[in-house]
Design a protein around this motif. Structure first.
Motif, short mmCIF file in Angstrom:
data_model
loop_
_atom_site.label_atom_id
_atom_site.label_comp_id
_atom_site.label_asym_id
_atom_site.label_seq_id
_atom_site.Cartn_x
_atom_site.Cartn_y
_atom_site.Cartn_z
N MET A 1 -13.47 6.60 34.16
CA MET A 1 -13.02 5.59 33.23
C MET A 1 -13.52 5.98 31.84
O MET A 1 -14.66 6.39 31.68
N ASP A 2 -12.66 5.81 30.88
CA ASP A 2 -13.00 6.19 29.51
C ASP A 2 -13.53 5.00 28.72
O ASP A 2 -13.12 3.86 28.94
N LEU A 3 -14.45 5.30 27.82
CA LEU A 3 -14.94 4.33 26.85
C LEU A 3 -14.62 4.89 25.48
O LEU A 3 -15.08 5.98 25.13
N VAL A 4 -13.80 4.17 24.71
CA VAL A 4 -13.40 4.60 23.38
C VAL A 4 -14.22 3.79 22.38
O VAL A 4 -14.23 2.57 22.42
N CYS A 5 -14.89 4.49 21.48
CA CYS A 5 -15.75 3.86 20.50
C CYS A 5 -15.07 3.88 19.14
O CYS A 5 -14.60 4.92 18.69
N LYS A 10 -11.41 2.66 13.47
CA LYS A 10 -11.33 4.12 13.47
C LYS A 10 -12.21 4.68 14.57
O LYS A 10 -13.39 4.35 14.67
N GLN A 11 -11.62 5.53 15.40
CA GLN A 11 -12.36 6.10 16.52
C GLN A 11 -13.46 7.03 16.02
O GLN A 11 -13.27 7.78 15.07
N ILE A 12 -14.62 6.94 16.67
CA ILE A 12 -15.76 7.78 16.32
C ILE A 12 -16.24 8.52 17.56
O ILE A 12 -15.98 8.12 18.68
N GLU A 13 -16.93 9.59 17.34
CA GLU A 13 -17.65 10.30 18.40
C GLU A 13 -19.12 9.99 18.18
O GLU A 13 -19.68 10.30 17.13
N ASP A 48 -14.83 -1.94 19.47
CA ASP A 48 -14.76 -1.80 18.01
C ASP A 48 -15.95 -2.54 17.41
O ASP A 48 -16.06 -3.76 17.51
N LEU A 49 -16.86 -1.77 16.84
CA LEU A 49 -18.03 -2.34 16.16
C LEU A 49 -17.63 -2.55 14.71
O LEU A 49 -17.70 -1.65 13.89
N GLY A 53 -20.25 -7.92 12.85
CA GLY A 53 -21.49 -7.91 13.63
C GLY A 53 -21.26 -8.28 15.08
O GLY A 53 -22.19 -8.23 15.88
N SER A 54 -20.05 -8.66 15.44
CA SER A 54 -19.72 -9.01 16.81
C SER A 54 -18.67 -8.02 17.32
O SER A 54 -17.55 -8.01 16.81
N PRO A 55 -19.02 -7.19 18.30
CA PRO A 55 -18.06 -6.18 18.76
C PRO A 55 -16.83 -6.81 19.39
O PRO A 55 -16.90 -7.90 19.97
N GLU A 56 -15.71 -6.13 19.25
CA GLU A 56 -14.48 -6.56 19.89
C GLU A 56 -14.20 -5.61 21.04
O GLU A 56 -14.30 -4.39 20.89
#
Length: 82
Positions: A1-5, A10-13, A48-49, A53-56
């Protein structure tokens, strides 16, 4: 399973030695723990951070059992009743 940050959409590594986004490590551990509940190989969790201050969280192609347990853990701060 993937976790996309993501940060503000905007996607980050994430660098594992960077403590700025340690919340992602916690979510990654939750996903890894619950992964046996999810049978769909295309399922993924997007976090999505944002500046609020509250992640989605966006759970894509996840089954209801996985989704229910995921939110139960995050809302209870690790205190889960099975």
């Amino acid at each position: 399973m993937d976790l996309v940050c993501k940060v503000n959409g905007k996607q980050i590594e994430r660098d594992p030695y960077d403590l700025d986004y340690i919340e992602l490590d916690v979510v990654r551990d939750v996903v890894r723990t619950l992964e046996p509940l999810e049978t769909n190989p295309d399922a993924r969790v997007e976090v999505d951070l944002n500046d609020s201050g509250s992640p989605e969280y966006n759970l894509i192609n996840c089954n209801n059992d996985f989704e229910s347990r995921f939110y139960q853990i995050l809302k209870s701060r690790g205190k889960v009743s099975y």
